[in-house]
Design a protein around this motif. Structure first.
Motif, PDB file in Angstrom:
ATOM      1  N   ALA A 104       2.656  -4.391  -4.042  1.00  0.00           N
ATOM      2  CA  ALA A 104       2.316  -4.726  -2.329  1.00  0.00           C
ATOM      3  C   ALA A 104       3.744  -4.904  -1.474  1.00  0.00           C
ATOM      4  O   ALA A 104       3.844  -4.625  -0.288  1.00  0.00           O
ATOM      5  N   ARG A 105       4.857  -5.237  -2.137  1.00  0.00           N
ATOM      6  CA  ARG A 105       6.066  -5.470  -1.423  1.00  0.00           C
ATOM      7  C   ARG A 105       6.961  -3.956  -1.514  1.00  0.00           C
ATOM      8  O   ARG A 105       8.184  -4.100  -0.969  1.00  0.00           O
ATOM      9  N   THR A 106       6.454  -2.922  -2.206  1.00  0.00           N
ATOM     10  CA  THR A 106       7.222  -1.581  -2.079  1.00  0.00           C
ATOM     11  C   THR A 106       6.626  -0.712  -1.050  1.00  0.00           C
ATOM     12  O   THR A 106       5.462  -0.475  -0.926  1.00  0.00           O
ATOM     13  N   ALA A 108       5.297   2.365   0.946  1.00  0.00           N
ATOM     14  CA  ALA A 108       4.467   3.548   0.530  1.00  0.00           C
ATOM     15  C   ALA A 108       5.536   4.949   0.427  1.00  0.00           C
ATOM     16  O   ALA A 108       6.586   5.132   0.884  1.00  0.00           O
ATOM     17  N   GLY A 109       5.257   5.458  -0.672  1.00  0.00           N
ATOM     18  CA  GLY A 109       5.988   6.966  -0.981  1.00  0.00           C
ATOM     19  C   GLY A 109       7.172   6.549  -2.154  1.00  0.00           C
ATOM     20  O   GLY A 109       7.733   7.438  -2.314  1.00  0.00           O
ATOM     21  N   TRP A 110       7.406   5.224  -2.300  1.00  0.00           N
ATOM     22  CA  TRP A 110       8.536   4.836  -3.356  1.00  0.00           C
ATOM     23  C   TRP A 110       8.083   5.314  -4.246  1.00  0.00           C
ATOM     24  O   TRP A 110       6.989   4.365  -5.057  1.00  0.00           O
ATOM     25  N   ASP A 111       8.610   6.106  -5.503  1.00  0.00           N
ATOM     26  CA  ASP A 111       7.897   6.336  -6.791  1.00  0.00           C
ATOM     27  C   ASP A 111       8.531   5.469  -7.895  1.00  0.00           C
ATOM     28  O   ASP A 111       9.338   5.719  -8.447  1.00  0.00           O
ATOM     29  N   ILE A 112       7.808   4.153  -7.881  1.00  0.00           N
ATOM     30  CA  ILE A 112       8.224   3.222  -8.790  1.00  0.00           C
ATOM     31  C   ILE A 112       7.036   2.555  -9.485  1.00  0.00           C
ATOM     32  O   ILE A 112       5.854   2.398  -9.003  1.00  0.00           O
ATOM     33  N   ARG A 113       6.826   2.607 -10.770  1.00  0.00           N
ATOM     34  CA  ARG A 113       5.827   2.546 -11.628  1.00  0.00           C
ATOM     35  C   ARG A 113       5.961   0.790 -12.199  1.00  0.00           C
ATOM     36  O   ARG A 113       7.042   0.657 -12.634  1.00  0.00           O
TER      37      ARG A 113
END
Length: 232
Positions: A104-106, A108-113
């Protein structure tokens, strides 16, 4: 508080009975703690050194153990973007609330799993280039730290880094004062002081590395912290 040895007190945020709203407020204030105390700087500096010899067009995979609300991985994402380096980022945390909070804090579009699970049950496939963790090991008993050091050595293909707190009266009392002045959540204040009391001194890291039969470089870091690391 007796700081001659590591405390065994438990932190409140680790309690699954903590209401979700309180947990979210604590995460918000923890992010402020990380900014004010420059928590992520040792990790970013180490990654700068660790990736120096790698081709610029090579994607680097990094796993963050005990990622919490995801502050560190977002800092790594920004660090990599400034350098034009491609990274594959993944975080794992035992707390089932962490993955949703981090996502929720990341942006959109940042590819973090984001993954939920016990690190000792996690067998990364493929194994990451680097494994990092910040202020996690003080939550563990010594025997589990030895186990964790061996896990890091087994699963990080190019290197690993631990950053954690130095146990000292100045840091213990100083954090309590800072948290009070900054009006951080009472749980953050209490847990932060317990974290310091559960922290380490250099001789303890030397002993833990020896027990694990793992080589590691121990270094003093800004903000009353130690780093323990290895580059392969």
């Amino acid at each position: 508080m007796d700081l001659s040895r590591r405390s065994e007190l438990q932190e409140i945020m680790d309690d699954p009975a903590l209401p979700r709203a309180e947990y979210e407020r604590c995460l918000h204030d923890l992010a402020a703690v990380n900014r004010v105390t420059l928590t992520h700087r040792p990790t970013l500096r180490w990654l700068e050194r660790a990736t120096r010899g790698l081709p610029a067009d090579r994607a680097v995979s990094i796993l963050d153990v005990a990622c919490g609300g995801g502050d560190l991985l977002r800092a790594i994402h920004r660090w990599a973007a400034r350098r034009g380096r491609t990274v594959r980022l993944e975080g794992i945390d035992l707390n089932p609330r962490s993955a949703a909070a981090a996502a929720a804090r990341t942006p959109a579009g940042w590819d973090i799993r984001w993954r939920t699970g016990d690190v000792f049950d996690h067998m990364p496939d493929p194994a990451p280039d680097f494994i990092v963790t910040s202020q996690f090991t003080h939550h563990l008993a010594d025997a589990d730290i030895v186990r964790f050091l061996r896990w890091l050595e087994r699963h990080a293909t190019k290197g690993w880094l631990i950053v954690d707190l130095h146990r000292a009266a100045f840091a213990y009392r100083g954090f309590g004062l800072l948290a009070t002045v900054a009006r951080w959540h009472p749980i953050v204040r209490s847990d932060g002081m317990i974290s310091v009391a559960r922290g380490f001194r250099r001789a303890e890291w030397e002993r833990l590395l020896a027990e694990a039969e793992v080589r590691g470089e121990i270094a003093w870091q800004l903000g009353f912290r130690w780093s323990v690391s290895r580059l392969k």
